[in-house]
Design an enzyme around this catalytic site. Structure first.
Site, PDB file in Angstrom:
ATOM      1  N   LYS A 114     -20.335  26.460-127.100  1.00 36.43           N
ATOM      2  CA  LYS A 114     -20.774  25.218-127.745  1.00 36.43           C
ATOM      3  C   LYS A 114     -21.107  25.425-129.223  1.00 36.43           C
ATOM      4  O   LYS A 114     -20.862  24.548-130.040  1.00 36.43           O
ATOM      5  CB  LYS A 114     -21.966  24.614-127.001  1.00 36.43           C
ATOM      6  CG  LYS A 114     -21.578  24.074-125.633  1.00 36.43           C
ATOM      7  CD  LYS A 114     -22.643  23.180-125.032  1.00 36.43           C
ATOM      8  CE  LYS A 114     -22.145  22.630-123.689  1.00 36.43           C
ATOM      9  NZ  LYS A 114     -23.114  21.752-123.054  1.00 36.43           N
ATOM     10  N   LYS A 196     -11.463  24.160-118.438  1.00 39.23           N
ATOM     11  CA  LYS A 196     -12.108  23.311-117.428  1.00 39.23           C
ATOM     12  C   LYS A 196     -12.138  21.863-117.895  1.00 39.23           C
ATOM     13  O   LYS A 196     -12.190  21.587-119.097  1.00 39.23           O
ATOM     14  CB  LYS A 196     -13.512  23.823-117.106  1.00 39.23           C
ATOM     15  CG  LYS A 196     -14.558  23.543-118.150  1.00 39.23           C
ATOM     16  CD  LYS A 196     -15.974  23.675-117.566  1.00 39.23           C
ATOM     17  CE  LYS A 196     -16.966  23.048-118.531  1.00 39.23           C
ATOM     18  NZ  LYS A 196     -18.232  22.680-117.982  1.00 39.23           N
ATOM     19  N   LYS A 199     -16.347  16.939-120.519  1.00 34.26           N
ATOM     20  CA  LYS A 199     -16.581  15.780-121.370  1.00 34.26           C
ATOM     21  C   LYS A 199     -16.384  16.100-122.832  1.00 34.26           C
ATOM     22  O   LYS A 199     -16.048  15.246-123.622  1.00 34.26           O
ATOM     23  CB  LYS A 199     -18.042  15.312-121.192  1.00 34.26           C
ATOM     24  CG  LYS A 199     -18.261  14.532-119.940  1.00 34.26           C
ATOM     25  CD  LYS A 199     -19.725  14.228-119.759  1.00 34.26           C
ATOM     26  CE  LYS A 199     -20.534  15.477-119.459  1.00 34.26           C
ATOM     27  NZ  LYS A 199     -21.645  15.242-118.536  1.00 34.26           N
TER      28      LYS A 199
HETATM   29  P1  ATP Z   1     -19.658  19.758-121.085  1.00 35.05           P
HETATM   30  O1  ATP Z   1     -18.566  20.669-120.662  1.00 35.05           O
HETATM   31  O2  ATP Z   1     -19.227  18.774-122.105  1.00 35.05           O
HETATM   32  O3  ATP Z   1     -20.927  20.443-121.433  1.00 35.05           O
HETATM   33  P2  ATP Z   1     -19.524  18.923-118.441  1.00 35.05           P
HETATM   34  O4  ATP Z   1     -18.393  17.997-118.375  1.00 35.05           O
HETATM   35  O5  ATP Z   1     -19.349  20.353-118.035  1.00 35.05           O
HETATM   36  O6  ATP Z   1     -20.092  18.861-119.877  1.00 35.05           O
HETATM   37  P3  ATP Z   1     -22.157  18.856-117.313  1.00 35.05           P
HETATM   38  O7  ATP Z   1     -23.113  17.741-117.417  1.00 35.05           O
HETATM   39  O8  ATP Z   1     -22.383  20.046-118.149  1.00 35.05           O
HETATM   40  O9  ATP Z   1     -20.686  18.316-117.593  1.00 35.05           O
HETATM   41  O10 ATP Z   1     -22.026  19.313-115.803  1.00 35.05           O
HETATM   42  C1  ATP Z   1     -22.511  18.627-114.662  1.00 35.05           C
HETATM   43  C2  ATP Z   1     -22.157  19.406-113.420  1.00 35.05           C
HETATM   44  O11 ATP Z   1     -20.762  19.362-113.194  1.00 35.05           O
HETATM   45  C3  ATP Z   1     -22.517  20.893-113.494  1.00 35.05           C
HETATM   46  O12 ATP Z   1     -23.035  21.340-112.269  1.00 35.05           O
HETATM   47  C4  ATP Z   1     -21.203  21.553-113.808  1.00 35.05           C
HETATM   48  O13 ATP Z   1     -21.141  22.871-113.343  1.00 35.05           O
HETATM   49  C5  ATP Z   1     -20.225  20.666-113.077  1.00 35.05           C
HETATM   50  N1  ATP Z   1     -18.927  20.664-113.733  1.00 35.05           N
HETATM   51  C6  ATP Z   1     -18.645  20.222-114.965  1.00 35.05           C
HETATM   52  N2  ATP Z   1     -17.355  20.347-115.254  1.00 35.05           N
HETATM   53  C7  ATP Z   1     -16.784  20.909-114.167  1.00 35.05           C
HETATM   54  C8  ATP Z   1     -15.460  21.288-113.824  1.00 35.05           C
HETATM   55  N3  ATP Z   1     -14.449  21.108-114.647  1.00 35.05           N
HETATM   56  N4  ATP Z   1     -15.241  21.810-112.617  1.00 35.05           N
HETATM   57  C9  ATP Z   1     -16.238  21.965-111.751  1.00 35.05           C
HETATM   58  N5  ATP Z   1     -17.508  21.629-111.987  1.00 35.05           N
HETATM   59  C10 ATP Z   1     -17.795  21.100-113.177  1.00 35.05           C
END
Ligand code: ATP
Ligand code: LTN
Length: 339
Positions: A114, A196, A199
């Site tokens: 990040k 992955k 968002k």
């Molecule tokens: P960012 O990557 O922008 O920080 P994010 O999309 O990963 O955000 P978070 O709010 O950080 O979203 O994650 C919420 C939950 O979803 C966490 O438990 C995280 O591990 C899970 N998660 C997020 N993206 C994935 C993914 N691509 N595959 C599986 N689990 C995910």
């Protein structure tokens, strides 16, 4: 009979929950609320570690609560709250940040990722993010933390901090365990299948959101990046794009990626993509409808969060009182109780 306690959170950093969040986390939250004393929250204080628009954060927080309800969280079975409604989280985060090594925090890979993206804008808050996350968990004396694989390093830090605190100041915290999800634990971007689904990705084309028009999502599945050899086989190393689709299909239909591969063997990628798009729409369209229903009933959302916040403050406030005493802060007799 008392149930073991569990906690998890999801950041409302976009206007919609995406498929990675659902398969990596929320699907399990829904199942786990039956067998655990579950607490689920929106870490809005974590969200300001990146530049945000205040009105947007407020709006997104509500939309996330509505989506969580639509996806199956039930306030009769779990406690739902917003992090900033519980002062104890930030109070405990400070204490924990004083127990965290600078080098230890510097090794967090999420910070590296990040801060690379944020560049000059990177804040101290982003650096101490894992200390706040540890506080979120330890304040509630949770035994279990269901998270996606990307959070396992933060969980390990949380466990270390709990043990360190207990060792230095006496038994205070439950040492929590991560509960990582296997199938569908990591959902990849449909356009860049080695990254992955996230968002914060630079393009929307590879992310599937629950609040999008289901037709838009169906199209994203149909135009997902795969490869050219045409052989349907689950092989994440050689065929990341196709394997991602197989995993998603499997997770949505409660089967395995290998089984889905078998079903579409010899059929090319087209049929698989079309059927997966349909399976997603069948699941997501009613979720979207229910979300809009909750958003039309703001008073009900406010009530759920008020009740959840009260319960959360009770638990976390009691932990902080013990922590303050353990580290040697002078009792404040001028206050009736700690928040
Ligand atoms: P960012 O990557 O922008 O920080 P994010 O999309 O990963 O955000 P978070 O709010 O950080 O979203 O994650 C919420 C939950 O979803 C966490 O438990 C995280 O591990 C899970 N998660 C997020 N993206 C994935 C993914 N691509 N595959 C599986 N689990 C995910
Ligand atoms: N860092 C997590 C969100 C989060 C969390 C928590 C998850 C903040 N506090 C406590 C579990 C428990 C993320 O970005 N997924």
């Amino acid at each position: 009979m008392t149930q073991p306690r569990l906690i998890s959170g999801i950041q409302a950093t976009g206007s919609s929950i995406h498929l990675g969040n659902y398969l990596g986390a929320i699907k399990q939250w829904v199942q786990l609320q039956q067998d655990y004393e579950a607490l689920y929250f929106i870490p809005d204080q974590h969200s300001i570690t990146a530049p945000i628009d205040p009105a947007q954060l407020r709006e997104n927080t509500l939309r996330y609560v509505a989506q969580l309800l639509a996806l199956g969280l039930d306030p009769a079975q779990c406690t739902m709250f917003v992090q900033s409604h519980v002062p104890a989280n930030a109070q405990l985060a400070w204490v924990l940040s004083c127990l965290t090594g600078f080098g230890e925090a510097s090794r967090m890979t999420q910070f590296k990722d990040k801060s690379d993206k944020q560049g000059e804008q990177t804040s101290v808050g982003l650096f101490t993010y894992p200390c706040l996350m540890a506080a979120d968990i330890l304040a509630y004396q949770a035994e279990l933390v269901p998270v996606g694989e990307d959070q396992s390093q933060h969980l390990e830090l949380t466990r270390n901090l709990a043990e360190r605190f207990n060792h230095r100041f006496g038994e205070t915290f439950v040492v929590p365990k991560a509960r990582l999800v296997k199938a569908g634990a990591r959902v990849y971007d449909l356009r860049e299948p080695t990254k992955k689904m996230s968002k914060s990705a630079s393009s929307e084309a590879g992310i599937v959101h629950f609040m999008d028009d289901p037709k838009v999502s169906a199209k994203k599945f149909r135009s997902a990046v795969t490869d050219n050899d045409g052989e349907v086989r689950f092989d994440p190393a050689q065929k990341p794009g196709l394997s991602n689709l197989l995993s998603i299909f499997a997770a949505l239909t409660d089967t395995t990626a290998e089984e889905v591969a078998l079903q579409y063997q010899g059929g090319g990628y087209g049929a698989l993509k079309v059927d997966l798009a349909e399976a997603f729409v069948a699941f997501a369209a009613p979720v979207r409808e229910r979300t809009l229903g909750w958003l039309d009933n703001r008073a009900a959302l406010d009530r759920i969060l008020a009740e959840g916040g009260e319960r959360a403050r009770e638990i976390a406030g009691a932990t902080v009182a013990r922590v303050y005493e353990a580290v040697g802060f002078l009792p404040d007799h001028g206050r009736s109780g700690r928040s």
